[in-house]
Design a protein around this motif. Structure first.
Motif, PDB file in Angstrom:
ATOM      1  N   TYR A 168       0.839  -1.195   0.000  1.00 31.67           N
ATOM      2  CA  TYR A 168       0.000   0.000   0.000  1.00 31.67           C
ATOM      3  C   TYR A 168       0.873   1.243   0.000  1.00 31.67           C
ATOM      4  CZ  TYR A 168      -3.402   3.508   1.344  1.00 31.67           C
ATOM      5  OH  TYR A 168      -4.195   4.621   1.356  1.00 31.67           O
ATOM      6  N   PRO A 169       0.530   2.202  -0.878  1.00 30.43           N
ATOM      7  CA  PRO A 169      -0.417   2.085  -1.980  1.00 30.43           C
ATOM      8  C   PRO A 169       0.115   1.116  -3.040  1.00 30.43           C
ATOM      9  CG  PRO A 169       0.795   4.131  -2.175  1.00 30.43           C
ATOM     10  CD  PRO A 169       1.202   3.522  -0.871  1.00 30.43           C
TER      11      PRO A 169
ATOM     12  N   LEU B  19     -10.427  -3.928  -3.292  1.00 28.25           N
ATOM     13  CA  LEU B  19      -9.179  -4.417  -2.724  1.00 28.25           C
ATOM     14  C   LEU B  19      -8.508  -5.457  -3.623  1.00 28.25           C
ATOM     15  CD1 LEU B  19      -7.242  -4.503  -0.315  1.00 28.25           C
ATOM     16  CD2 LEU B  19      -8.875  -6.017   0.854  1.00 28.25           C
ATOM     17  N   PHE B  20      -9.292  -6.221  -4.359  1.00 23.86           N
ATOM     18  CA  PHE B  20      -8.726  -7.218  -5.276  1.00 23.86           C
ATOM     19  C   PHE B  20      -7.785  -6.548  -6.272  1.00 23.86           C
ATOM     20  CE2 PHE B  20      -8.971  -9.561  -9.305  1.00 23.86           C
ATOM     21  CZ  PHE B  20      -8.686 -10.863  -8.919  1.00 23.86           C
ATOM     22  N   ASP B  21      -8.239  -5.477  -6.910  1.00 23.70           N
ATOM     23  CA  ASP B  21      -7.396  -4.754  -7.862  1.00 23.70           C
ATOM     24  C   ASP B  21      -6.149  -4.199  -7.189  1.00 23.70           C
ATOM     25  OD1 ASP B  21      -8.990  -5.200 -10.051  1.00 23.70           O
ATOM     26  OD2 ASP B  21      -9.823  -3.182 -10.142  1.00 23.70           O
ATOM     27  N   ALA B  22      -6.326  -3.672  -5.983  1.00 25.90           N
ATOM     28  CA  ALA B  22      -5.192  -3.068  -5.283  1.00 25.90           C
ATOM     29  C   ALA B  22      -4.120  -4.112  -4.977  1.00 25.90           C
ATOM     30  CB  ALA B  22      -5.669  -2.396  -3.998  1.00 25.90           C
ATOM     31  N   LEU B  23      -4.533  -5.292  -4.535  1.00 29.40           N
ATOM     32  CA  LEU B  23      -3.563  -6.351  -4.250  1.00 29.40           C
ATOM     33  C   LEU B  23      -2.884  -6.841  -5.524  1.00 29.40           C
ATOM     34  CD1 LEU B  23      -5.621  -8.398  -1.618  1.00 29.40           C
ATOM     35  CD2 LEU B  23      -3.565  -7.044  -1.174  1.00 29.40           C
ATOM     36  N   LEU B  24      -3.676  -7.017  -6.582  1.00 34.41           N
ATOM     37  CA  LEU B  24      -3.104  -7.489  -7.842  1.00 34.41           C
ATOM     38  C   LEU B  24      -2.122  -6.463  -8.403  1.00 34.41           C
ATOM     39  CD1 LEU B  24      -3.055  -9.679 -10.001  1.00 34.41           C
ATOM     40  CD2 LEU B  24      -5.045  -8.591 -11.061  1.00 34.41           C
ATOM     41  N   ASP B  25      -2.482  -5.198  -8.364  1.00 35.54           N
ATOM     42  CA  ASP B  25      -1.581  -4.170  -8.893  1.00 35.54           C
ATOM     43  C   ASP B  25      -0.345  -3.979  -8.028  1.00 35.54           C
ATOM     44  OD1 ASP B  25      -2.975  -3.741 -11.176  1.00 35.54           O
ATOM     45  OD2 ASP B  25      -3.567  -1.673 -10.740  1.00 35.54           O
ATOM     46  N   ALA B  26      -0.455  -4.244  -6.719  1.00 32.91           N
ATOM     47  CA  ALA B  26       0.746  -4.218  -5.879  1.00 32.91           C
ATOM     48  C   ALA B  26       1.719  -5.302  -6.325  1.00 32.91           C
ATOM     49  CB  ALA B  26       0.377  -4.398  -4.411  1.00 32.91           C
ATOM     50  N   LEU B  27       1.199  -6.458  -6.726  1.00 27.49           N
ATOM     51  CA  LEU B  27       2.063  -7.506  -7.269  1.00 27.49           C
ATOM     52  C   LEU B  27       2.678  -7.080  -8.598  1.00 27.49           C
ATOM     53  CD1 LEU B  27       0.034 -10.772  -6.508  1.00 27.49           C
ATOM     54  CD2 LEU B  27       2.332 -10.231  -5.667  1.00 27.49           C
ATOM     55  N   TYR B  28       1.875  -6.443  -9.445  1.00 27.08           N
ATOM     56  CA  TYR B  28       2.427  -5.969 -10.718  1.00 27.08           C
ATOM     57  C   TYR B  28       3.516  -4.921 -10.484  1.00 27.08           C
ATOM     58  CZ  TYR B  28      -0.510  -8.382 -14.126  1.00 27.08           C
ATOM     59  OH  TYR B  28      -1.084  -9.343 -14.930  1.00 27.08           O
ATOM     60  N   ALA B  29       3.297  -4.025  -9.518  1.00 21.03           N
ATOM     61  CA  ALA B  29       4.317  -3.026  -9.213  1.00 21.03           C
ATOM     62  C   ALA B  29       5.589  -3.690  -8.696  1.00 21.03           C
ATOM     63  CB  ALA B  29       3.775  -2.025  -8.181  1.00 21.03           C
ATOM     64  N   ALA B  30       5.431  -4.741  -7.890  1.00 21.03           N
ATOM     65  CA  ALA B  30       6.596  -5.468  -7.389  1.00 21.03           C
ATOM     66  C   ALA B  30       7.353  -6.147  -8.527  1.00 21.03           C
ATOM     67  CB  ALA B  30       6.154  -6.503  -6.352  1.00 21.03           C
ATOM     68  N   LEU B  31       6.622  -6.700  -9.492  1.00 27.86           N
ATOM     69  CA  LEU B  31       7.274  -7.299 -10.649  1.00 27.86           C
ATOM     70  C   LEU B  31       8.029  -6.259 -11.461  1.00 27.86           C
ATOM     71  CD1 LEU B  31       4.571  -9.836 -11.920  1.00 27.86           C
ATOM     72  CD2 LEU B  31       6.705 -10.360 -10.734  1.00 27.86           C
ATOM     73  N   GLU B  32       7.432  -5.075 -11.616  1.00 28.36           N
ATOM     74  CA  GLU B  32       8.113  -4.000 -12.337  1.00 28.36           C
ATOM     75  C   GLU B  32       9.428  -3.642 -11.655  1.00 28.36           C
ATOM     76  OE1 GLU B  32       5.230  -0.884 -12.534  1.00 28.36           O
ATOM     77  OE2 GLU B  32       3.831  -2.089 -13.736  1.00 28.36           O
ATOM     78  N   LYS B  33       9.400  -3.550 -10.317  1.00 29.80           N
ATOM     79  CA  LYS B  33      10.628  -3.225  -9.573  1.00 29.80           C
ATOM     80  C   LYS B  33      11.656  -4.345  -9.666  1.00 29.80           C
ATOM     81  CE  LYS B  33       8.254  -0.157  -6.323  1.00 29.80           C
ATOM     82  NZ  LYS B  33       6.928  -0.237  -6.968  1.00 29.80           N
TER      83      LYS B  33
END
Length: 321
Positions: free
Chosen positions: A149-150, A219-233
């Motif tokens: 989060y975010p 919250l589903f989108d937020a969790l999924l996009d947090a994973l996508y952001a982690a993959l980007e990093k």
């Protein structure tokens, strides 16, 4: 029997066997077909299940159980496993993914074997020339995120990085998705003081979290996009995620009611067609957890994730597709 209507291609349903009152494998496959459920996740290569799937045209995620990982770190054992559990059925069973381990954490005893088992399983599907049909991955959960989060700040924890980074690399090399179990239910119940129930159930009438250019109403989108952001990093911006489990319990715990579960599943089915903000317009391949209530699982909430009762009656009025 009421019929759950057509299931769109972006979705499937997980099928566990931790019950002593469940239908036969052929009855289960027939129930998938009757309800036009086109994808199934199973957690180990049960022979009766695989036989029942022959000719069904159902796409399958086949799991490698965590207690098999050490053995499959040996290449010859992986070859035998593929011959016995995949090649023997591949002429008329549609394998989609092999999930090598489920929710293995960096500190687990089997964590060191996930990567070599993945590599060996992948190598073993090359000889029968199945690599174009089957992708090899592993299923993680969102606890590998150190920050979620975010969503734009999403990153894997320091303890998870050495574990997940080489897994990400092999997925990129083999053009396979990362499988992720994404549960707004558990995130909500872990922190009900800070997370609104409507946000977890897809029923918020407006944006709850504004994160730069992206607005989040669930919250589903937020969790999924947090994973996508982690993959980007982690240098894997183009890696895709398939949600290998998501569900809501109907009893046994906080907010675990049939009303909430039905609301969650209905809204999840409708939502995944459109994609999360960071992948807007791209349907989210999602496997609902689970097909049946399973009475041999841990008591309370774990026994009540089924879309169907063991007598094959639907628990909710859902319309797929």
């Amino acid at each position: 029997m009421p019929v759950i209507e057509h299931l769109i291609l972006s979705e499937g349903v997980c099928c566990g066997k931790n019950g002593n009152n469940l239908p036969s494998d052929q009855e289960v496959v027939s129930l998938y077909q009757t309800n036009s459920i086109g994808r199934m996740r199973i957690y180990y290569p049960n022979r009766d299940t695989l036989e029942a799937l022959r000719g069904s045209n159902i796409e399958v995620i086949l799991g490698v159980p965590n207690d098999n990982l050490r053995a499959l770190a040996d290449a010859s054992a992986a070859t035998t496993w593929i011959q016995n559990n995949v090649v023997a059925y591949s002429s008329n069973v549609r394998f989609r993914y092999i999930a090598v381990g489920n929710e293995v954490h960096p500190g687990d005893a089997n964590a060191r074997y996930v990567l070599p088992a993945m590599q060996n399983i992948h190598d073993a599907i090359l000889s029968p020339n199945l690599q174009g049909q089957i992708k090899v991955s592993t299923a993680i959960d969102t606890t590998l995120l150190g920050i979620s989060y975010p969503p734009s700040k999403g990153s894997f924890s320091d303890s998870a990085n050495p574990y997940i980074s080489p897994i990400i690399n092999i997925l990129r090399t083999n053009d396979a998705p990362l499988l992720a179990n994404v549960y707004p239910y558990f995130r909500y119940t872990d922190n009900p003081q800070s997370i609104d129930l409507n946000y977890a159930l897809f029923t918020s009438p407006e944006v709850v979290v504004q994160d730069g250019q992206y607005g989040y109403q669930n919250l589903f989108d937020a969790l999924l996009d947090a994973l996508y952001a982690a993959l980007e990093k982690a240098g894997a911006a183009n890696l895709s995620i398939s949600v290998s489990e998501s569900g809501w319990s109907s009893e046994g715990g906080n907010a675990a009611t049939a009303g909430n579960a039905g609301t969650f599943y209905r809204n999840l089915i409708n939502h995944v067609k459109q994609g999360a903000p960071r992948r807007s317009g791209k349907a989210i391949e999602t496997y609902l957890f689970a097909m049946f209530d399973e009475n041999l699982k841990a008591a309370a909430i774990e026994q009540h994730f089924g879309l169907f009762l063991p007598d094959r009656q639907p628990k909710y009025q859902l319309t797929f597709g």
